[in-house]
Design an enzyme around this catalytic site. Structure first.
Site, short mmCIF file in Angstrom:
data_model
loop_
_atom_site.label_atom_id
_atom_site.label_comp_id
_atom_site.label_asym_id
_atom_site.label_seq_id
_atom_site.Cartn_x
_atom_site.Cartn_y
_atom_site.Cartn_z
N ARG A 29 0.83 -1.21 0.00
CA ARG A 29 0.00 0.00 0.00
C ARG A 29 0.87 1.26 0.00
O ARG A 29 1.87 1.32 0.72
CB ARG A 29 -0.93 0.01 1.22
N ASP A 30 0.46 2.23 -0.84
CA ASP A 30 1.17 3.51 -0.91
C ASP A 30 1.00 4.25 0.41
O ASP A 30 -0.08 4.27 1.00
CB ASP A 30 0.61 4.34 -2.07
N HIS A 100 7.70 1.60 -10.52
CA HIS A 100 6.54 1.09 -9.76
C HIS A 100 5.28 1.43 -10.52
O HIS A 100 5.14 2.50 -11.11
CB HIS A 100 6.50 1.70 -8.35
N HIS A 102 1.47 2.20 -10.13
CA HIS A 102 0.43 2.60 -9.17
C HIS A 102 -0.86 1.89 -9.58
O HIS A 102 -1.28 1.98 -10.75
CB HIS A 102 0.17 4.10 -9.23
P1 DGP Z 1 6.05 8.38 -7.74
O1 DGP Z 1 5.75 9.81 -7.40
O2 DGP Z 1 5.35 7.92 -9.01
O3 DGP Z 1 7.53 8.11 -7.78
O4 DGP Z 1 5.42 7.51 -6.56
C1 DGP Z 1 6.10 7.21 -5.40
C2 DGP Z 1 5.08 6.78 -4.39
O5 DGP Z 1 5.75 6.11 -3.35
C3 DGP Z 1 4.30 7.92 -3.74
O6 DGP Z 1 2.92 7.80 -4.07
C4 DGP Z 1 4.51 7.74 -2.25
C5 DGP Z 1 5.07 6.34 -2.14
N1 DGP Z 1 6.05 6.16 -1.09
C6 DGP Z 1 7.16 6.91 -0.87
N2 DGP Z 1 7.84 6.43 0.16
C7 DGP Z 1 7.16 5.35 0.62
C8 DGP Z 1 7.38 4.42 1.68
O7 DGP Z 1 8.35 4.47 2.43
N3 DGP Z 1 6.44 3.45 1.85
C9 DGP Z 1 5.35 3.34 1.03
N4 DGP Z 1 4.50 2.35 1.28
N5 DGP Z 1 5.12 4.18 0.02
C10 DGP Z 1 6.01 5.18 -0.18
#
Ligand code: DGP
Length: 114
Positions: A29-30, A100, A102
């Protein structure tokens, strides 16, 4: 220690709410959800951006899409619908340099994006 945040999640150095895993990909999960369902699907190898993808890594890309499909079914959004997004570099809005996918759903999503 790796400077690749998502590799650190794969190696369980950083906790994450993992929802799916196989030998090629991990899904969790984001941390900043933009929709009721917001899951990231990542390959278990370091590929910083789509620009770095090689033909040899194509199997990881198909594994990511197949995992996204499984996750959407698991989360109950397969029939209502969802969006798959991959950002590349600064103008694309990429902030973590490990590719990644989404998986966004659980509400009607607007189009086009801003
Ligand atoms: P992007 O902006 O497309 O590179 O998306 C990166 C996503 O990663 C953003 O929606 C927030 C998520 N994210 C960043 N750090 C962490 C983390 O430590 N854990 C999780 N679960 N998500 C994270």
């Amino acid at each position: 220690m790796s400077d690749d945040l998502f590799l650190r999640i794969i190696q369980r150095e950083i906790p994450a709410d993992i929802v799916y895993e196989n030998d090629q990909v991990l899904a969790f999960r984001d941390i900043e959800p933009q929709a009721p369902v917001h899951i990231l699907v990542i390959p278990k190898v370091r590929i910083p951006t789509v620009n770095d993808l090689t033909p040899e890594q194509a199997g990881y890309v198909s594994a990511m899409f197949l995992a996204a499909k499984e996750v959407a079914q698991q989360e109950g959004i397969a029939d209502s619908g969802y969006r798959l997004v991959m950002n590349c570099n600064e103008d694309g809005g990429q902030s973590v340099y490990h590719i990644h996918l989404h998986v966004l759903g659980g509400r009607a999503l607007t189009w086009p994006p801003g």
